[in-house]
Scaffold this motif. Structure first.
Motif, PDB file in Angstrom:
ATOM      1  N   GLU A 245     -23.900 -43.479 -20.050  1.00  0.00           N
ATOM      2  CA  GLU A 245     -24.266 -42.655 -21.198  1.00  0.00           C
ATOM      3  C   GLU A 245     -23.141 -42.546 -22.220  1.00  0.00           C
ATOM      4  O   GLU A 245     -23.368 -42.654 -23.428  1.00  0.00           O
ATOM      5  CB  GLU A 245     -24.706 -41.272 -20.723  1.00  0.00           C
ATOM      6  N   ASN A 246     -21.908 -42.323 -21.767  1.00  0.00           N
ATOM      7  CA  ASN A 246     -20.801 -42.190 -22.720  1.00  0.00           C
ATOM      8  C   ASN A 246     -20.608 -43.465 -23.535  1.00  0.00           C
ATOM      9  O   ASN A 246     -20.309 -43.413 -24.732  1.00  0.00           O
ATOM     10  CB  ASN A 246     -19.504 -41.852 -21.982  1.00  0.00           C
ATOM     11  N   THR A 247     -20.788 -44.622 -22.890  1.00  0.00           N
ATOM     12  CA  THR A 247     -20.572 -45.880 -23.599  1.00  0.00           C
ATOM     13  C   THR A 247     -21.706 -46.172 -24.569  1.00  0.00           C
ATOM     14  O   THR A 247     -21.474 -46.725 -25.656  1.00  0.00           O
ATOM     15  CB  THR A 247     -20.387 -47.031 -22.603  1.00  0.00           C
ATOM     16  N   VAL A 248     -22.938 -45.806 -24.217  1.00  0.00           N
ATOM     17  CA  VAL A 248     -24.048 -45.918 -25.176  1.00  0.00           C
ATOM     18  C   VAL A 248     -23.689 -45.170 -26.459  1.00  0.00           C
ATOM     19  O   VAL A 248     -23.835 -45.687 -27.575  1.00  0.00           O
ATOM     20  CB  VAL A 248     -25.352 -45.347 -24.586  1.00  0.00           C
ATOM     21  N   ASN A 253     -22.366 -44.562 -31.986  1.00  0.00           N
ATOM     22  CA  ASN A 253     -21.635 -43.798 -32.993  1.00  0.00           C
ATOM     23  C   ASN A 253     -20.708 -44.683 -33.813  1.00  0.00           C
ATOM     24  O   ASN A 253     -20.547 -44.492 -35.026  1.00  0.00           O
ATOM     25  CB  ASN A 253     -20.819 -42.696 -32.325  1.00  0.00           C
ATOM     26  N   ALA A 254     -20.084 -45.665 -33.154  1.00  0.00           N
ATOM     27  CA  ALA A 254     -19.183 -46.565 -33.875  1.00  0.00           C
ATOM     28  C   ALA A 254     -19.945 -47.415 -34.889  1.00  0.00           C
ATOM     29  O   ALA A 254     -19.508 -47.569 -36.040  1.00  0.00           O
ATOM     30  CB  ALA A 254     -18.442 -47.461 -32.883  1.00  0.00           C
ATOM     31  N   ALA A 278      -9.600 -50.248 -34.531  1.00  0.00           N
ATOM     32  CA  ALA A 278     -10.841 -49.658 -35.038  1.00  0.00           C
ATOM     33  C   ALA A 278     -11.563 -48.880 -33.946  1.00  0.00           C
ATOM     34  O   ALA A 278     -12.092 -47.785 -34.184  1.00  0.00           O
ATOM     35  CB  ALA A 278     -11.754 -50.757 -35.589  1.00  0.00           C
ATOM     36  N   VAL A 279     -11.588 -49.430 -32.746  1.00  0.00           N
ATOM     37  CA  VAL A 279     -12.254 -48.740 -31.641  1.00  0.00           C
ATOM     38  C   VAL A 279     -11.583 -47.396 -31.371  1.00  0.00           C
ATOM     39  O   VAL A 279     -12.253 -46.376 -31.182  1.00  0.00           O
ATOM     40  CB  VAL A 279     -12.258 -49.627 -30.375  1.00  0.00           C
ATOM     41  N   GLU A 280     -10.250 -47.363 -31.368  1.00  0.00           N
ATOM     42  CA  GLU A 280      -9.553 -46.093 -31.134  1.00  0.00           C
ATOM     43  C   GLU A 280      -9.849 -45.087 -32.236  1.00  0.00           C
ATOM     44  O   GLU A 280     -10.101 -43.909 -31.970  1.00  0.00           O
ATOM     45  CB  GLU A 280      -8.043 -46.324 -31.043  1.00  0.00           C
ATOM     46  N   VAL A 363     -16.958 -51.367 -25.960  1.00  0.00           N
ATOM     47  CA  VAL A 363     -17.176 -51.069 -27.383  1.00  0.00           C
ATOM     48  C   VAL A 363     -16.595 -52.184 -28.240  1.00  0.00           C
ATOM     49  O   VAL A 363     -17.234 -52.653 -29.199  1.00  0.00           O
ATOM     50  CB  VAL A 363     -16.553 -49.707 -27.759  1.00  0.00           C
ATOM     51  N   GLU A 364     -15.400 -52.635 -27.912  1.00  0.00           N
ATOM     52  CA  GLU A 364     -14.779 -53.709 -28.688  1.00  0.00           C
ATOM     53  C   GLU A 364     -15.618 -54.983 -28.642  1.00  0.00           C
ATOM     54  O   GLU A 364     -15.865 -55.630 -29.675  1.00  0.00           O
ATOM     55  CB  GLU A 364     -13.372 -53.978 -28.151  1.00  0.00           C
TER      56      GLU A 364
END
Length: 410
Positions: A245-248, A253-254, A278-280, A363-364
């Motif tokens: 869920e957190n990664t979704v 959001n990104a 950018a991810v950070e 995410v990256e």
């Protein structure tokens, strides 16, 4: 000002107001119980590492905390533990999420991302959450745990019920909890009969062997490490739930932030080497968890100018801390060149997110594959549908129009 409503529907505006006027504020928590909300960076960071602020619900004052009611087989997890139990359980799975192991997973994650984008075709319109941001992390975490494909389809519906429960539908929450308990109980029984080369099979071996003799009990196990059956089931539940869920939400959001700030999207197309930074920054700017897991002081604790009595509920706002101008200059602006070190989106201290290296990699890779594939990517709706919750901020839908203008680089 409707503080409760604003904290849910306009969280960043509400946090800005509280940081300036009442950085430690008494509010009604997610299930209506009174809680202390902390919003300034220094206070939040210090509190996250304060051993007097316990995660163990037995330290809550009687009648002061309700929270989500889970059966023991799902509740005996790291989100409810203090040392030494926390250290013992965390140690058992920490090796599965080291940067080196995550690096070895990158090619497989990229293949999964490319496969999902292949299914979209060369142009069209899609809900990027349903077609990409959700199936990518569920595939990754289920592969890690060894969960077969045919058991994955209901998981998002269950987690939606638990993360943002609808008070008008209490039965839906109970049904989701019951379904998840049955799922994990059955899965563990299956893995006991048919162990494989996966994390869940390793954890079952730790449980069944006790790991108290030769230290061969699995990832990170050593003499004296043990798991109860409830801890085993709860650990599987936490790894799958948090890793999914957190990664979704991080991915969704990104992408939304880039679509609504096209100058940053264009910069990443020109210079993909900026993706790690950018991810950070995007994680700081719009992380998925508005609040850290609730804490309970084991004694009266001073936070800022307020003394919080022992046993009361403390809510630490990660989102508010990450937009505190005392720590990050011009914090409501996206800046890939800023120093994001010390952001709290993934926690701080001994409860820092165990899966942070994997989440960052996903995410990256998700952003890289998306930008490589689609030269044109634009929003297809004025405002997407957000989850409305005091605890988390993530997209339920993200409609985009896309068009392929170049083949993927990988």
């Amino acid at each position: 000002m409707d503080l409760q409503g604003d904290l849910i529907h306009h969280p960043h505006d509400a946090y800005r107001h509280l940081r300036d006027s009442a950085p430690v504020q008494r509010i009604a928590g997610a299930t209506g119980e009174p809680a202390w909300l902390v919003t300034r960076y220094e206070d939040v960071r210090s509190a996250l590492a304060d051993p007097r602020l316990s995660l163990d619900k037995s330290n809550a004052a009687q009648g002061s905390y309700r929270g989500l009611s889970l059966p023991p087989a799902l509740d005996a997890n790291l989100l409810n533990m203090d040392p030494p139990d926390h250290a013992r359980i965390r140690r058992l799975v920490s090796r599965a999420f080291t940067p080196r192991r995550v690096e070895a997973m990158r090619p497989g994650i990229r293949r999964t991302a490319d496969g999902l984008l292949d299914a979209l075709g060369t142009e069209g319109r899609t809900d990027l959450i349903a077609s990409y941001a959700a199936p990518l992390p569920i595939t990754v975490i289920c592969d890690l745990l060894g969960i077969p494909d045919d058991h994955r389809k209901d998981f998002r519906a269950w987690t939606n019920e638990l993360i943002a429960p609808d008070p008008s539908r209490p039965q839906a929450v109970k049904q989701a909890i019951g379904a998840m308990l049955a799922f994990f109980t059955g899965l563990i029984a299956h893995k006991r009969r048919h162990p494989a080369d996966d994390l869940l099979s390793d954890l079952i071996a730790v449980r069944d062997s006790g790991a108290d003799g030769d230290g061969d009990g699995g990832p990170g196990a050593r003499d004296g490490d043990r798991l109860s059956e409830d801890e085993l089931t709860s650990l599987a539940f936490l790894i799958l739930g948090a890793g999914y869920e957190n990664t979704v939400q991080l991915i969704g959001n990104a992408v939304h932030a880039l679509l609504t700030h096209p100058e940053h999207l264009a910069r990443l197309r020109l210079d993909p080497s900026k993706l790690p930074e950018a991810v950070e920054e995007l994680t700081r700017y719009e992380g998925p968890a508005l609040l850290a897991i609730r804490r309970f002081p084991t004694e009266d604790v001073a936070i800022g100018d307020v003394t919080v009595p022992a046993g009361e509920t403390v809510l630490l706002s990660l989102a508010a801390a990450n937009r505190d101008p005392a720590r990050f200059a011009d914090p409501d602006r996206i800046d890939f060149d800023r120093d994001t070190s010390g952001h709290l989106a993934l926690g701080h201290g001994i409860h820092y997110c165990l899966g942070a290296p994997l989440a960052r990699a996903e995410v990256e890779i998700a952003l890289a594959a998306l930008l490589d594939r689609f030269g044109s990517l634009t929003p297809a709706e004025t405002e997407p549908q957000w989850r409305q919750s005091l605890r988390a901020r993530g997209l339920l839908t993200l409609l985009v129009d896309y068009k392929t203008t170049a083949r993927p680089l990988a």
